[in-house]
Enzyme design. Structure first.
Site, PDB file in Angstrom:
ATOM      1  N   ASP A  99       0.802  -1.213   0.000  1.00  0.00           N
ATOM      2  CA  ASP A  99       0.000   0.000   0.000  1.00  0.00           C
ATOM      3  C   ASP A  99       0.834   1.262   0.000  1.00  0.00           C
ATOM      4  OD1 ASP A  99       1.077  -0.104   2.505  1.00  0.00           O
ATOM      5  OD2 ASP A  99      -0.802   0.258   3.575  1.00  0.00           O
ATOM      6  N   CYS A 102       5.432  -0.298   2.463  1.00  0.00           N
ATOM      7  CA  CYS A 102       6.038  -1.616   2.624  1.00  0.00           C
ATOM      8  C   CYS A 102       7.385  -1.581   3.339  1.00  0.00           C
ATOM      9  CB  CYS A 102       6.147  -2.349   1.287  1.00  0.00           C
ATOM     10  SG  CYS A 102       7.264  -1.617   0.107  1.00  0.00           S
ATOM     11  N   HIS A 208       9.459  -3.354  -3.757  1.00  0.00           N
ATOM     12  CA  HIS A 208       8.740  -3.915  -2.617  1.00  0.00           C
ATOM     13  C   HIS A 208       9.679  -4.552  -1.609  1.00  0.00           C
ATOM     14  CE1 HIS A 208       5.055  -5.104  -0.634  1.00  0.00           C
ATOM     15  NE2 HIS A 208       5.544  -6.311  -0.452  1.00  0.00           N
TER      16      HIS A 208
END
Length: 231
Positions: A99, A102, A208
């Site tokens: 979102d 991370c 990520h």
């Protein structure tokens, strides 16, 4: 799988405008109490992943902000490479939400065994950036105040500079198992102090972060005991 950043409070409580200052102080005190208690409770769990990858050589970490992001095809190849490395070392990714928080969620999970305290992590990182400007300003190719202001806002990504600031703030060596072809393992060492603990993250293709554990540890649920001040 891209990350943007959204603040989520550690402590939710209603405040009227006339009591906003006292509520802010209460929030800060509660954040600090939760952080200290959880950190102490889980400090003895450190070290498992380090034993798994003790034979890896790390590369020097250079703090920097995000300037390049891979294509979809490159990111897919990187994901497969990371998956193979995780399997080779018997590691498990505790996946956190993509979102936008991370990096901060993954650090929160390593510190407190929950990704939900990412607002506290972000707040402490930004505080570190502001209080020790001379340590970080040279790595930012923009007005430094603008950079710090951006890092407080939803929609901004964590970068290699916030990782360094997190290592410095929490006195932790942050270890990244990466998806990069030529860079498997990166260590971020805190400046001006010996690391008190290690935080292990996976880092996929500049987009990520997840939290890393030994596979055998994941088979045991590690939910923290409920405390009355967490309700």
């Amino acid at each position: 799988m891209c990350c943007t950043m959204t603040n989520v409070s550690l402590y939710e409580g209603g405040c009227s405008s006339s009591t906003s200052l006292s509520c802010h102080e209460s929030d800060t005190n509660n954040d600090r109490m939760i952080a200290i208690a959880l950190s102490e409770e889980y400090a003895n769990l450190d070290g498992g992943v380090a034993r798994r990858v003790s034979n890896l050589s790390s590369v020097p970490h250079v703090p920097r902000i995000n300037t390049f992001f891979p294509t979809f095809n490159d990111a897919s190849l990187d994901h497969q490479r990371l998956f193979q490395r995780l399997n080779a070392y018997g590691l498990f990714e505790m996946k956190v939400s993509g979102d936008g928080n991370c990096q901060f969620r993954a650090i929160s999970d390593q510190l407190y065994r929950s990704p939900d305290h990412h607002k506290h992590v972000r707040k402490e990182v930004v505080k570190q950036l502001k209080e020790f400007r001379s340590l970080y300003e040279g790595y930012v190719p923009m007005k430094y105040k603008h950079y710090c202001k951006k890092m407080q806002k939803s929609g901004e990504w964590g970068d290699h500079l916030t990782l360094q600031a997190a290592a410095d703030k929490f006195g932790a060596k942050i270890c990244l198992l990466t998806s990069f072809r030529d860079t498997c393992f990166i260590e971020i060492i805190p400046r001006n102090q010996a690391p008190q603990r290690e935080l292990w993250l996976s880092f996929w293709s500049e987009v990520h972060y997840n939290s890393l554990y030994e596979l055998q540890d994941v088979r045991v649920q590690y939910k923290p005991k409920k405390k009355h001040w967490l309700f």
